[in-house]
Design an enzyme around this catalytic site. Structure first.
Site, PDB file in Angstrom:
ATOM      1  N   ARG A  33       0.860  -1.201   0.000  1.00  0.00           N
ATOM      2  CA  ARG A  33       0.000   0.000   0.000  1.00  0.00           C
ATOM      3  C   ARG A  33       0.888   1.240   0.000  1.00  0.00           C
ATOM      4  O   ARG A  33       0.648   2.210  -0.706  1.00  0.00           O
ATOM      5  CB  ARG A  33      -0.946   0.006   1.209  1.00  0.00           C
ATOM      6  CG  ARG A  33      -1.651   1.348   1.386  1.00  0.00           C
ATOM      7  CD  ARG A  33      -2.902   1.330   2.257  1.00  0.00           C
ATOM      8  NE  ARG A  33      -2.868   0.396   3.348  1.00  0.00           N
ATOM      9  CZ  ARG A  33      -2.155   0.564   4.488  1.00  0.00           C
ATOM     10  NH1 ARG A  33      -1.416   1.642   4.664  1.00  0.00           N
ATOM     11  NH2 ARG A  33      -2.178  -0.352   5.427  1.00  0.00           N
TER      12      ARG A  33
ATOM     13  N   TYR B 281     -16.343  16.557 -15.204  1.00  0.00           N
ATOM     14  CA  TYR B 281     -16.799  15.175 -15.276  1.00  0.00           C
ATOM     15  C   TYR B 281     -17.912  14.953 -14.234  1.00  0.00           C
ATOM     16  O   TYR B 281     -17.793  15.417 -13.100  1.00  0.00           O
ATOM     17  CB  TYR B 281     -15.595  14.266 -14.986  1.00  0.00           C
ATOM     18  CG  TYR B 281     -15.921  12.806 -14.987  1.00  0.00           C
ATOM     19  CD1 TYR B 281     -16.249  12.153 -16.165  1.00  0.00           C
ATOM     20  CD2 TYR B 281     -15.921  12.072 -13.806  1.00  0.00           C
ATOM     21  CE1 TYR B 281     -16.560  10.799 -16.172  1.00  0.00           C
ATOM     22  CE2 TYR B 281     -16.220  10.726 -13.798  1.00  0.00           C
ATOM     23  CZ  TYR B 281     -16.545  10.100 -14.988  1.00  0.00           C
ATOM     24  OH  TYR B 281     -16.854   8.770 -14.976  1.00  0.00           O
TER      25      TYR B 281
ATOM     26  N   ASP C  52      -7.540  18.660 -14.300  1.00  0.00           N
ATOM     27  CA  ASP C  52      -7.877  17.328 -14.789  1.00  0.00           C
ATOM     28  C   ASP C  52      -7.487  17.313 -16.272  1.00  0.00           C
ATOM     29  O   ASP C  52      -8.112  17.961 -17.108  1.00  0.00           O
ATOM     30  CB  ASP C  52      -9.378  17.061 -14.597  1.00  0.00           C
ATOM     31  CG  ASP C  52      -9.781  15.644 -15.009  1.00  0.00           C
ATOM     32  OD1 ASP C  52      -9.095  15.046 -15.862  1.00  0.00           O
ATOM     33  OD2 ASP C  52     -10.796  15.141 -14.493  1.00  0.00           O
TER      34      ASP C  52
ATOM     35  N   LYS D 281      -8.729   6.242 -19.544  1.00  0.00           N
ATOM     36  CA  LYS D 281      -9.045   6.742 -20.875  1.00  0.00           C
ATOM     37  C   LYS D 281      -7.823   6.614 -21.802  1.00  0.00           C
ATOM     38  O   LYS D 281      -7.375   5.522 -22.038  1.00  0.00           O
ATOM     39  CB  LYS D 281      -9.566   8.182 -20.762  1.00  0.00           C
ATOM     40  CG  LYS D 281     -10.590   8.390 -19.620  1.00  0.00           C
ATOM     41  CD  LYS D 281     -11.872   7.597 -19.770  1.00  0.00           C
ATOM     42  CE  LYS D 281     -12.726   7.529 -18.512  1.00  0.00           C
ATOM     43  NZ  LYS D 281     -13.061   8.818 -17.897  1.00  0.00           N
TER      44      LYS D 281
HETATM   45  C1  LIG Z   1     -13.577   9.208 -16.563  1.00  0.00           C
HETATM   46  C2  LIG Z   1     -13.158  10.509 -16.019  1.00  0.00           C
HETATM   47  C3  LIG Z   1     -12.908  10.674 -14.648  1.00  0.00           C
HETATM   48  C4  LIG Z   1     -13.118   9.550 -13.649  1.00  0.00           C
HETATM   49  O1  LIG Z   1     -12.196   8.524 -13.849  1.00  0.00           O
HETATM   50  P1  LIG Z   1     -12.479   6.971 -13.517  1.00  0.00           P
HETATM   51  O2  LIG Z   1     -11.217   6.309 -13.932  1.00  0.00           O
HETATM   52  O3  LIG Z   1     -13.678   6.561 -14.320  1.00  0.00           O
HETATM   53  O4  LIG Z   1     -12.740   6.882 -12.059  1.00  0.00           O
HETATM   54  C5  LIG Z   1     -12.467  11.904 -14.215  1.00  0.00           C
HETATM   55  N1  LIG Z   1     -12.294  12.928 -15.066  1.00  0.00           N
HETATM   56  C6  LIG Z   1     -12.542  12.805 -16.390  1.00  0.00           C
HETATM   57  C7  LIG Z   1     -12.333  13.980 -17.277  1.00  0.00           C
HETATM   58  C8  LIG Z   1     -12.981  11.609 -16.906  1.00  0.00           C
HETATM   59  O5  LIG Z   1     -13.238  11.501 -18.222  1.00  0.00           O
END
Ligand SMILES: *Cc1c(COP(=O)(O)O)cnc(C)c1O
Length: 377
Positions: free
Chosen positions: A46, A98, A170, A195
């Protein structure tokens, strides 16, 4: 090191013990101590795991930061970052962040006294107006989802510094291949690595990079205390995905431009949202702060019925949430990714029932165009 080389040679290359050119998967929870408290770099997975560490070193270098951190999902990464703050602190966020970010801020972290205000951050006067005495950070997503609005990262960071706030970005949609927020003044950059970084619809993960030793210490403390870490198998899969990020992003860019041209000229399409269009309100900023416009396009076909008709006829666009994978994906934000946002808020934001979002994949673009052509006809 240039960008594609860094994707392959950045971080920790292979395994010094055996010469393996791929970092091994250290499927292990604990490590032998030479004597009480005398560790050989790792004590408990961890706290740190060699495979995860290699990924964390890689993302640190890709984002030009001080330290990297890998989490079990993008949302775990975002939650850990917000846990740097205290009860009573306030954060100003981009209004069409998001959906999951909106949800965790307004339904979970609010219960621990973290306050938030959502504003259109493509207009920084609105961000400045939302700053309160207890504001501690500006959290921006750029480009946004699904309307692909752009926030000027450098100007937002300057505004944040003026008010002694942290800037959090982000960077999921642009990826470190096209955009490096820390270089433009941000303090913390985060990703849903599920992604583009993973890129193959086979792993859920989140990554964070911070720009100072203090933030690195604090975030490691949160990561180790709350424990939302990424496992070694998924860390390895992400590193494998990242090696081809450059060629994937370059090819995605080409496909996306051609699809935008096609959609722009189509009579059944009312409006196209894409930062690469000269008519996009923040096109100049997008061009300046990112090397590419990315593989996301949203377009309005006018109604939910028309969107459903389109979806039922497509062959190569898979109806699914998520984005950034080799296969083209399509979604209807109002009823899918943004369903957790209240109806009135969606209307305010301009997320209409007929809005369709595509994540352009790496198929032959001629096939993608023909598919859209027959489905729109
Ligand atoms: C998908 C997404 C998230 C969340 O991520 P997860 O891996 O699904 O928890 C956060 N920000 C953006 C811009 C996203 O497209």
């Amino acid at each position: 090191m240039r960008r594609k080389t860094k994707l392959i040679h950045g971080g920790i290359f292979g395994d010094p013990h055996t010469g393996a050119v791929s970092v091994p998967i250290y499927q292990v929870s604990t490590y032998k101590q030479e004597a009480v408290g005398k560790f050989n770099g790792f004590e408990y997975s961890r706290t740190g795991n060699p495979t995860r560490h290699a990924l964390e070193e890689l993302i640190k270098e890709l984002e030009n930061g001080e330290a990297g951190f890998a989490f079990g999902s993008g949302m775990a990464a975002i939650t850990a970052v917000v846990m740097l703050f205290n009860s009573g602190d306030h954060i100003v966020l981009t209004d069409d962040v998001y959906g999951g970010t909106y949800r965790v801020m307004t339904k979970v972290l609010n219960r621990f006294g973290i306050e938030s205000t959502f504003v259109d951050s493509s207009d920084l006067t609105k961000v400045e107006a939302a700053i309160q005495p207890n504001t501690k950070a500006i959290f921006i997503e750029t480009p946004t989802n699904p309307l692909l609005k752009i926030t000027d990262i450098e100007a937002a960071s300057q505004l944040a510094k003026k008010h002694s706030l942290l800037t959090i970005v982000d960077n999921t949609f642009s990826t470190p291949y096209w955009q490096n927020p820390i270089t433009q003044g941000a303090d913390i950059v985060l990703h849903s690595a599920t992604k583009y970084l993973g890129g193959h619809s086979d792993v859920v993960a989140g990554l964070v990079v911070v720009n100072s030793k203090k933030l690195a210490e604090d975030l490691h403390f949160v990561q180790n205390s709350t424990g939302g870490v990424l496992g070694p198998q998924d860390s390895w899969l992400l590193m494998r995905g990242i090696k081809t990020l450059g060629i994937r992003m370059e090819e995605t860019e080409e496909n996306t431009k051609k699809l935008v041209d096609f959609l722009q000229d189509h009579s059944s399409v009312e409006k196209v949202f894409y930062p690469g269009l000269e008519t996009h309100p923040n096109h100049e900023i997008a061009k300046r702060q990112a090397g590419g416009f990315g593989g996301m396009i949203s377009f309005d076909v006018g109604s939910a019925e028309k969107a459903d008709q389109l979806l039922s006829k497509l062959k190569y666009f898979t109806l699914a949430e998520s984005l950034g994978a080799v296969e083209s994906l399509i979604s209807v934000p109002a009823r899918m990714t943004h369903a957790s946002i209240p109806v009135e808020r969606r209307a305010e934001l301009g997320i209409t029932e007929g809005l369709v979002r595509i994540s352009v994949g790496l198929e032959d673009v001629e096939d993608l165009i023909e598919d859209l052509q027959q489905a729109l006809a």
